[in-house]
Design an enzyme around this catalytic site. Structure first.
Site, PDB file in Angstrom:
ATOM      1  N   SER A 106       0.815  -0.988   0.204  1.00 23.09           N
ATOM      2  CA  SER A 106       0.232   0.033  -0.467  1.00 23.09           C
ATOM      3  C   SER A 106       0.392   1.156  -0.115  1.00 23.09           C
ATOM      4  O   SER A 106       1.107   1.373  -0.900  1.00 23.09           O
ATOM      5  CB  SER A 106      -1.376   0.093   1.376  1.00 23.09           C
ATOM      6  N   ASP A 251      -2.102   5.573  -4.001  1.00 26.19           N
ATOM      7  CA  ASP A 251      -0.960   5.644  -3.198  1.00 26.19           C
ATOM      8  C   ASP A 251      -0.673   3.646  -4.598  1.00 26.19           C
ATOM      9  O   ASP A 251      -1.260   4.587  -5.588  1.00 26.19           O
ATOM     10  CB  ASP A 251      -1.428   5.032  -2.076  1.00 26.19           C
ATOM     11  N   ASP A 253      -1.005   1.417  -4.434  1.00 28.28           N
ATOM     12  CA  ASP A 253      -2.339  -0.148  -4.934  1.00 28.28           C
ATOM     13  C   ASP A 253      -3.100   0.516  -5.664  1.00 28.28           C
ATOM     14  O   ASP A 253      -4.317  -0.315  -5.836  1.00 28.28           O
ATOM     15  CB  ASP A 253      -2.202  -0.974  -3.887  1.00 28.28           C
TER      16      ASP A 253
END
Length: 462
Positions: A106, A251, A253
């Site tokens: 992440s 971000d 992901d």
């Protein structure tokens, strides 16, 4: 080196000895444990598991170990390649698979990676399932397939396109209105998978002018990948030059969405969900959900439409559970995470972008004007460091008692709701600290409330 084993997945830094980071032996162990759980619990009668990953430098290595292990456990792997977290979640149900693994840490820096574990619905495992994976891994209670039952492997790179198609098909995504508005859009995709899928999404939405920043999916993040103001100087400066009407930042992901106004100021990640919810509620009456540490503005907007707002414990799986319980039409988290059940029960920046641009096109306002139309709150984030010997639960119980005359929510720590502000105290699962989030009409008032509660906690801890 760090390895963090939690019910929400396994994450760690790459390198070092086994058990000290997210290394091949550890990846094999936890993938095997997950496969064991899926075989026992899935109602889908096939052996298919989807694997998708962000663009981290370690991604290729981790993917190879995960896919090989799943095949060794007798599962048929569908590797969808470089794909966002929401794309992988959707791919599980689109492929009719019995589970999925997302390889992403992440918003963590490039030395981190993680295994995020999905059930047959493309949703994160619940707490009990997560605990069971950890138990199986610890006991190494798994068994590999014999030669006649080893799994197969295919690569299928069609799911980015399928994800975009599913977004375009949403009733509230107004492609014609977006095209007519002739928006100029800037994006910062922090050198990960957003750089692959967002330009294509915007093109399909009819956005002709896109300024791209850090869209090459190299995994060499050009700035700290968490989409917070302190990390976004480059795209904020680009916006100050008047090159675009709005900037979208994701971000690595692509499950969190931050936005920047046409004048280069932050829209405020708490207000991503608030704005999208306003648009959804305008067209779809229904309830909303966010976690206890998210802005009160969502509650205010929900009540404006005569609907009910509910708070969930922190964590996406808790928000999703509460959304299902209350039949919420929109929900998510204040970190820019939009969950729109009409699409799927997962945070999805693509859905957020498409709904936001639809709303902006209908409103006909500048982005800064749209932001100014919502209740203004500020959140201060503090922490209290304690010794491992401190009884955090006892302290929180005393705080709750001290403020029993106020509105209290104790489903996750203690949240005290005052008429014009709130403070939320919750203990960390991984270190001896209490997180103290507070919100008020000014940052000074929010910080003052947080410090006031912190002083009380320190006195109780003595």
């Amino acid at each position: 080196m760090t390895l963090i084993k939690s019910i929400s997945g396994i994450r760690g830094t790459i390198g070092g000895k086994a058990g000290e980071g997210l290394n091949p032996l550890d990846i094999v162990k936890f993938t095997s444990a997950y496969a064991t759980l899926i075989r026992r619990t899935s109602t889908v009668k096939n052996n298919k598991i989807v694997v998708g990953r962000d663009a981290r430098i370690s991604g290729e290595m981790v993917k190879n170990v995960v896919c090989g292990t799943l095949m060794g456990m007798g599962f048929d792997v569908v590797n969808i390649g470089l794909a966002s977290t929401p794309t992988t979640e959707l791919a599980v149900t689109m492929a009719g698979a019995c589970g999925g693994i997302i390889l992403t840490a992440s918003h963590n820096p490039k030395q981190w990676n993680a295994l995020k574990l999905l059930n047959e619905h493309g949703e994160f495992l619940n707490a009990a399932e997560g605990e069971e994976v950890l138990r199986i891994a610890e006991a190494e209670a798994f068994e590999y397939a014999d030669i006649d039952h080893i799994g197969s492997y295919i690569e299928d790179n069609t799911y980015n396109e399928k994800h975009i198609e599913s977004v375009l098909a949403l009733k509230l995504v107004d492609v014609e209105a977006i095209r007519r508005a002739n928006f100029r859009v800037a994006i910062d995709c922090v050198n990960s998978v957003g750089g692959i899928i967002l330009p294509e999404l915007l093109h399909r939405l009819g956005v002709q002018h896109v300024e791209k920043l850090y869209c090459e999916p190299t995994g060499n993040f050009q700035h700290n990948p968490e989409p917070l103001e302190k990390n976004l100087g480059d795209i904020m400066n680009l916006m100050k030059g008047g090159k675009a009407d709005v900037a979208f930042v994701v971000d690595p992901d692509v499950d969190r969405l931050a936005m920047i106004c046409e004048d280069g100021t932050m829209y405020g990640e708490e207000y991503t969900l608030v704005t999208v919810a306003d648009y959804v509620l305008k067209h779809t009456p229904g309830n909303t959900v966010s976690n206890l540490s998210s802005t009160r503005a969502l509650r205010d907007v929900t009540r404006k439409y005569g609907m009910q707002y509910n708070a969930a414990a922190v964590g996406e799986v808790n928000v999703v559970t509460k959304m299902k319980e209350t039949n919420a039409v929109i929900g998510g988290e204040g970190n820019g995470g939009v969950i729109y059940p009409e699409s799927h029960y997962g945070r999805d920046a693509l859905v957020g972008i498409a709904l936001f641009l639809s709303h902006l096109a209908h409103e006909g306002k500048k982005v800064s004007e749209l932001r100014a139309s919502y209740p203004n709150y500020y959140i201060a984030k503090n922490r209290i460091d304690l010794t491992p010997q401190t009884d955090v639960d006892a302290i929180l119980a005393k705080v709750k008692d001290l403020y029993k005359a106020e509105e209290i929510n104790d489903i996750d720590g203690v949240k005290i709701d005052f008429p014009d502000k709130w403070v939320h105290l919750r203990k960390s699962n991984t270190e001896p600290i209490i997180r103290v989030y507070s919100e008020a009409a000014t940052m000074e008032a929010a910080d003052e409330l947080g410090k006031q509660i912190m002083d009380i906690v320190y006195s109780l801890a003595k």
